[in-house]
Scaffold this motif. Sequence first.
Motif, PDB file in Angstrom:
ATOM      1  N   GLU A 219       0.858  -1.182   0.000  1.00  0.00           N
ATOM      2  CA  GLU A 219       0.000   0.000   0.000  1.00  0.00           C
ATOM      3  C   GLU A 219       0.896   1.234   0.000  1.00  0.00           C
ATOM      4  N   LYS A 220       0.862   2.072   0.980  1.00  0.00           N
ATOM      5  CA  LYS A 220       1.643   3.312   0.937  1.00  0.00           C
ATOM      6  C   LYS A 220       2.915   3.232   1.778  1.00  0.00           C
ATOM      7  N   ILE A 221       3.313   2.038   2.163  1.00  0.00           N
ATOM      8  CA  ILE A 221       4.494   1.868   2.999  1.00  0.00           C
ATOM      9  C   ILE A 221       5.572   1.128   2.209  1.00  0.00           C
ATOM     10  N   THR A 222       6.784   1.710   2.186  1.00  0.00           N
ATOM     11  CA  THR A 222       7.919   1.112   1.484  1.00  0.00           C
ATOM     12  C   THR A 222       9.075   0.937   2.455  1.00  0.00           C
ATOM     13  N   ALA A 223       9.654  -0.243   2.461  1.00  0.00           N
ATOM     14  CA  ALA A 223      10.808  -0.515   3.315  1.00  0.00           C
ATOM     15  C   ALA A 223      11.999  -0.882   2.440  1.00  0.00           C
ATOM     16  N   LYS A 224      13.176  -0.403   2.861  1.00  0.00           N
ATOM     17  CA  LYS A 224      14.401  -0.675   2.112  1.00  0.00           C
ATOM     18  C   LYS A 224      15.483  -1.157   3.059  1.00  0.00           C
ATOM     19  N   LEU A 225      16.358  -2.006   2.545  1.00  0.00           N
ATOM     20  CA  LEU A 225      17.523  -2.464   3.289  1.00  0.00           C
ATOM     21  C   LEU A 225      18.750  -2.123   2.454  1.00  0.00           C
ATOM     22  N   ASP A 226      19.743  -1.499   3.060  1.00  0.00           N
ATOM     23  CA  ASP A 226      20.910  -1.078   2.280  1.00  0.00           C
ATOM     24  C   ASP A 226      21.760  -2.272   1.857  1.00  0.00           C
ATOM     25  N   GLU A 227      22.704  -2.008   0.969  1.00  0.00           N
ATOM     26  CA  GLU A 227      23.527  -3.079   0.411  1.00  0.00           C
ATOM     27  C   GLU A 227      24.359  -3.788   1.481  1.00  0.00           C
ATOM     28  N   LYS A 228      24.784  -3.040   2.478  1.00  0.00           N
ATOM     29  CA  LYS A 228      25.614  -3.627   3.539  1.00  0.00           C
ATOM     30  C   LYS A 228      24.777  -4.388   4.569  1.00  0.00           C
ATOM     31  N   LYS A 229      23.468  -4.270   4.463  1.00  0.00           N
ATOM     32  CA  LYS A 229      22.539  -4.926   5.400  1.00  0.00           C
ATOM     33  C   LYS A 229      22.776  -4.460   6.833  1.00  0.00           C
ATOM     34  N   GLN A 230      22.976  -3.140   6.971  1.00  0.00           N
ATOM     35  CA  GLN A 230      23.125  -2.571   8.303  1.00  0.00           C
ATOM     36  C   GLN A 230      22.149  -1.426   8.561  1.00  0.00           C
TER      37      GLN A 230
END
Lengths: 111, 114
Positions: A59-70
Amino acid sequence: SQELEQSPQSLIVQEGKNLTINCTSSKTLYGLYWYKQKYGEGLIFLMMLQKGGEEKSHEKITAKLDEKKQQSSLHITASQPSHAGIYLCGADMVAGNQFYFGTGTSLTVIP
Amino acid sequence: NAGVTQTPKFRILKIGQSMTLQCAQDMNHNYMYWYRQDPGMGLKLIYYSVGAGITDKGEVPNGYNVSRSTTEDFPLRLELAAPSQTSVYFCASSYYQQGGQPQHFGDGTRLSIL
């Protein structure tokens, strides 16, 4: 010491505004989870991220994880009063068998 | 579907009393957890279990005990209640921890020690 640092601690936004919540670890994460908690209630699972660079939306929520996974971010687009609550990030580390939570971000959306 | 059920929802104890917080899940999850949530401090892991008969300490185990005799149940025991144990306690369960499975939470037990 806090394994997961979450910021900001609280947010007050006008309805319709966008917002971002951040979650940071000094260690590499095996899995990063976002939960929402309504005041006085239990935690509701929102999304899970496992791969570096991964991005998920619901829906209107987006989550991201960086390349380093930190580091992870949770972005809400065009906020609504129904988005109000406490958002918590949780993670299990690459090393160890425990699960950690951030301190939470309290979100208030003003109509 | 019941999911994770915690009882009681509220309790007031006197210092030195003991009690058991009950937690049951009907999802056949092998991992179960107990957390406490203090204002502004997020959730802290007290104990966890990877299966029946196996338990291990989390971040803040002092003052608590657990047992896991069945897959479904994971009670948390307070032997000598202290004011510092005033908190909201959450039980959670998952299939397994480092496999990308989210934890499912109960509604919590609000405990006050006076």
